[in-house]
Design a protein around this motif. Structure first.
Motif, mmCIF file in Angstrom:
data_model
loop_
_atom_site.group_PDB
_atom_site.id
_atom_site.type_symbol
_atom_site.label_atom_id
_atom_site.label_comp_id
_atom_site.label_asym_id
_atom_site.label_seq_id
_atom_site.Cartn_x
_atom_site.Cartn_y
_atom_site.Cartn_z
ATOM 1 N N ALA A 305 55.067 58.744 42.704
ATOM 2 C CA ALA A 305 54.517 58.879 41.343
ATOM 3 C C ALA A 305 53.066 59.342 41.435
ATOM 4 C CB ALA A 305 54.601 57.547 40.613
ATOM 5 N N PRO A 306 52.696 60.349 40.643
ATOM 6 C CA PRO A 306 51.331 60.879 40.734
ATOM 7 C C PRO A 306 50.306 59.843 40.271
ATOM 8 C CG PRO A 306 52.471 61.798 38.840
ATOM 9 C CD PRO A 306 53.492 61.060 39.633
ATOM 10 N N PRO A 307 49.156 59.806 40.913
ATOM 11 C CA PRO A 307 48.121 58.856 40.497
ATOM 12 C C PRO A 307 47.520 59.264 39.150
ATOM 13 C CG PRO A 307 47.270 60.347 42.158
ATOM 14 C CD PRO A 307 48.736 60.640 42.044
ATOM 15 N N ILE A 308 46.930 58.290 38.453
ATOM 16 C CA ILE A 308 46.253 58.579 37.187
ATOM 17 C C ILE A 308 44.791 58.828 37.502
ATOM 18 C CG2 ILE A 308 45.604 57.632 34.943
ATOM 19 C CD1 ILE A 308 48.224 55.988 35.101
ATOM 20 N N LYS A 309 44.329 60.015 37.190
ATOM 21 C CA LYS A 309 42.966 60.399 37.565
ATOM 22 C C LYS A 309 42.031 60.336 36.358
ATOM 23 C CE LYS A 309 44.494 63.547 41.227
ATOM 24 N NZ LYS A 309 44.496 64.937 41.710
ATOM 25 N N GLY A 310 40.762 60.098 36.657
ATOM 26 C CA GLY A 310 39.737 60.188 35.636
ATOM 27 C C GLY A 310 39.790 59.119 34.579
ATOM 28 N N LYS A 311 40.325 57.954 34.886
ATOM 29 C CA LYS A 311 40.439 56.875 33.900
ATOM 30 C C LYS A 311 39.802 55.595 34.438
ATOM 31 C CE LYS A 311 43.336 59.169 31.094
ATOM 32 N NZ LYS A 311 43.036 59.493 29.693
ATOM 33 N N VAL A 312 39.168 54.865 33.561
ATOM 34 C CA VAL A 312 38.727 53.501 33.904
ATOM 35 C C VAL A 312 39.940 52.586 33.708
ATOM 36 C CG1 VAL A 312 37.188 51.600 33.316
ATOM 37 C CG2 VAL A 312 36.348 53.958 33.188
ATOM 38 N N ALA A 313 40.290 51.847 34.739
ATOM 39 C CA ALA A 313 41.530 51.061 34.710
ATOM 40 C C ALA A 313 41.257 49.579 34.885
ATOM 41 C CB ALA A 313 42.479 51.537 35.800
ATOM 42 N N MET A 314 42.060 48.791 34.161
ATOM 43 C CA MET A 314 42.056 47.339 34.353
ATOM 44 C C MET A 314 43.382 46.940 34.996
ATOM 45 S SD MET A 314 41.926 44.274 31.520
ATOM 46 C CE MET A 314 40.157 44.345 31.265
ATOM 47 N N ALA A 315 43.306 46.077 36.024
ATOM 48 C CA ALA A 315 44.521 45.596 36.688
ATOM 49 C C ALA A 315 44.624 44.097 36.529
ATOM 50 C CB ALA A 315 44.494 45.966 38.166
ATOM 51 N N LEU A 316 45.804 43.639 36.177
ATOM 52 C CA LEU A 316 46.058 42.204 36.033
ATOM 53 C C LEU A 316 47.132 41.787 37.032
ATOM 54 C CD1 LEU A 316 45.503 43.402 32.914
ATOM 55 C CD2 LEU A 316 45.681 40.978 32.430
ATOM 56 N N ASP A 317 46.769 40.823 37.877
ATOM 57 C CA ASP A 317 47.738 40.269 38.829
ATOM 58 C C ASP A 317 48.182 38.923 38.283
ATOM 59 O OD1 ASP A 317 49.241 39.548 41.008
ATOM 60 O OD2 ASP A 317 47.517 38.897 42.205
ATOM 61 N N PRO A 318 49.366 38.859 37.666
ATOM 62 C CA PRO A 318 49.785 37.636 36.976
ATOM 63 C C PRO A 318 49.922 36.443 37.923
ATOM 64 C CG PRO A 318 51.114 39.503 36.303
ATOM 65 C CD PRO A 318 50.331 39.944 37.496
ATOM 66 N N GLY A 319 49.551 35.289 37.411
ATOM 67 C CA GLY A 319 49.683 34.059 38.180
ATOM 68 C C GLY A 319 49.768 32.890 37.220
ATOM 69 N N TYR A 320 50.192 31.761 37.711
ATOM 70 C CA TYR A 320 50.362 30.601 36.841
ATOM 71 C C TYR A 320 49.314 29.539 37.192
ATOM 72 C CZ TYR A 320 52.823 27.011 34.163
ATOM 73 O OH TYR A 320 53.150 26.046 33.257
ATOM 74 N N ARG A 321 49.557 28.805 38.259
ATOM 75 C CA ARG A 321 48.659 27.701 38.605
ATOM 76 C C ARG A 321 47.257 28.189 38.948
ATOM 77 N NH1 ARG A 321 47.497 25.215 43.374
ATOM 78 N NH2 ARG A 321 49.010 26.516 44.454
ATOM 79 N N MET A 322 47.190 29.319 39.689
ATOM 80 C CA MET A 322 45.884 29.821 40.126
ATOM 81 C C MET A 322 45.287 30.832 39.150
ATOM 82 S SD MET A 322 45.505 28.083 42.829
ATOM 83 C CE MET A 322 44.060 28.841 43.558
ATOM 84 N N GLY A 323 45.938 31.017 38.018
ATOM 85 C CA GLY A 323 45.404 31.919 37.002
ATOM 86 C C GLY A 323 45.784 33.368 37.227
ATOM 87 N N CYS A 324 45.389 34.188 36.257
ATOM 88 C CA CYS A 324 45.704 35.621 36.289
ATOM 89 C C CYS A 324 44.437 36.365 36.718
ATOM 90 C CB CYS A 324 46.161 36.054 34.898
ATOM 91 S SG CYS A 324 46.514 37.799 34.750
ATOM 92 N N LYS A 325 44.507 37.044 37.861
ATOM 93 C CA LYS A 325 43.336 37.755 38.381
ATOM 94 C C LYS A 325 43.181 39.094 37.668
ATOM 95 C CE LYS A 325 45.178 35.784 41.405
ATOM 96 N NZ LYS A 325 46.017 34.561 41.357
ATOM 97 N N VAL A 326 41.947 39.430 37.298
ATOM 98 C CA VAL A 326 41.670 40.659 36.564
ATOM 99 C C VAL A 326 40.611 41.454 37.323
ATOM 100 C CG1 VAL A 326 40.967 41.639 34.339
ATOM 101 C CG2 VAL A 326 42.078 39.387 34.423
#
Length: 376
Positions: A305-326
């Protein structure tokens, strides 16, 4: 065995390139290495074709080795004939080789071996000849001993010998194998009265030649977890009919009736369980291979899949006990900000999570959001 010639025909590649690929594999080169750095030798075969070639090469070599082992054992027993030698040479699968070897394979103690030890093999062969003039009971009485108390016991032992002979017949097994593949039904029933994810298979039936791989794998899992009882079934009368046509003479009189009884016993007690295991093993192997191909293709599409270029991106790594990393990254991949939020109601911090995410989006001008697997 001319491996390059066989693989060339099977994979539809020129023989010279098949031979080159075999040589490279034999030198210890890996499939990815050959696909990437030895394109001139293999005419740019891709890794999928090369992997298939390597797997078939292993199978063919294993087949040739097994043929040699079987031939050696049979020759050592003094049972090798020109006909058997030709049949072994012509065998194209391990199943065919094992069928030919079956009559000569050392066996544990069986009903047939016990009957042979009691001297009943000549009686079995006399019955198999199916001479309508033979007085079956009078012939059986000749074999009465301390271990064989009466004519009926002698006939029962002879039938055991014939049943094993029928079961070991390579031609019969080949015909029944085709019959199972063409007309067999995979069936499953509930193993216990309990609701489960396998409920749709509690009364299930589908032809062997049409069942989807994902259903085969689901049935296997259900059986392992003891929710299902799975079987492969065919019409026993039709299956026995194939054996009868090969072994029972219509004009054989009382002898033919004894052979017919032995054929029915052979199918129910020896052949059917063996073929059912074989068919199920083949279905599972095909299903697993199919699943691996599907997963591989899905992964390929994902990785390409081609990468998305030229964008500011937010990534969320879902978690429960240890929270959701952003994390927030700029168009070059540089990390601009990070945070940990707890967006699940149990922690009573949902509103705080919303405000944190909203603030990060506004602060850095986030244009796209990537979310992980969705845990919690």
């Amino acid at each position: 065995m001319e491996y390059a010639k066989i693989l060339s025909a099977e994979l539809n590649v020129p023989e010279q390139y098949a031979a080159a690929a075999i040589a490279l594999i034999d030198e210890g080169n890996t499939i990815p290495f050959i696909a990437r750095y030895r394109k001139e030798a293999t005419n740019a075969m891709d890794d999928q074709v090369l992997r298939t070639l390597a797997e078939r090469l292993d199978y063919l070599r294993g087949l040739e080795k097994r043929k040699g082992e079987v031939a050696a054992v049979i020759t050592e027993q003094g049972a090798m004939t020109e006909e058997l030698e030709r049949a072994l040479a012509a065998a194209k699968t391990l199943a065919e080789v094992e069928d030919l070897y079956r009559p000569y394979k050392p066996k544990r103690k069986t009903r047939a071996s016990v009957a042979k030890a009691r001297g009943l093999e000549p009686l079995a062969q006399a019955l198999l000849a199916q001479d309508a003039r033979l007085d079956v009971r009078a012939e059986a009485e000749k074999y009465i001993t301390e271990e064989v108390p009466d004519a009926e016991a002698a006939l029962a032992g002879a039938r055991d010998i014939l049943a094993e002979q029928v079961s070991d017949d390579a031609a019969l097994r080949a015909e029944l194998r085709k019959f199972y593949r063409a007309f067999g039904l995979v069936k499953s029933k509930a193993a216990k009265e309990e609701d489960s994810v396998y409920a749709q298979y509690y009364d299930f039936s589908e032809p062997v030649n049409r069942i989807a791989g994902h259903r085969v794998l689901a049935l296997d899992r259900g059986e392992r977890e003891e929710f299902l009882k799975v079987s492969v079934e065919v019409d026993p009368e039709r299956a026995c009919g194939i054996a009868r046509r090969m072994f029972v003479k219509k004009s054989g009189g009382a002898s033919a009736a004894q052979v017919d009884e032995a054929v029915q016993d052979a199918y129910a007690r020896l052949v059917q369980p063996s073929l059912e295991r074989e068919v199920r093993a083949a279905l599972t192997e095909q299903a697993a291979e199919g699943a691996i191909q599907v997963f591989g293709e899905n992964l390929r599409q994902l990785l390409l899949a081609p990468p998305i270029k030229g964008k500011v991106a937010m990534a969320l790594d879902p978690g429960y006990r240890m929270g959701c990393k952003v994390a927030v990254v700029d168009p070059t991949g540089k990390v601009l900000d990070t945070a940990v939020v707890y967006p699940v109601p149990e922690f009573k911090r949902v509103e705080q999570a919303k405000s944190t995410i909203k603030a990060l989006i506004k602060k850095h001008g986030v244009e796209i959001i990537a979310i992980g697997n969705g845990t919690a």
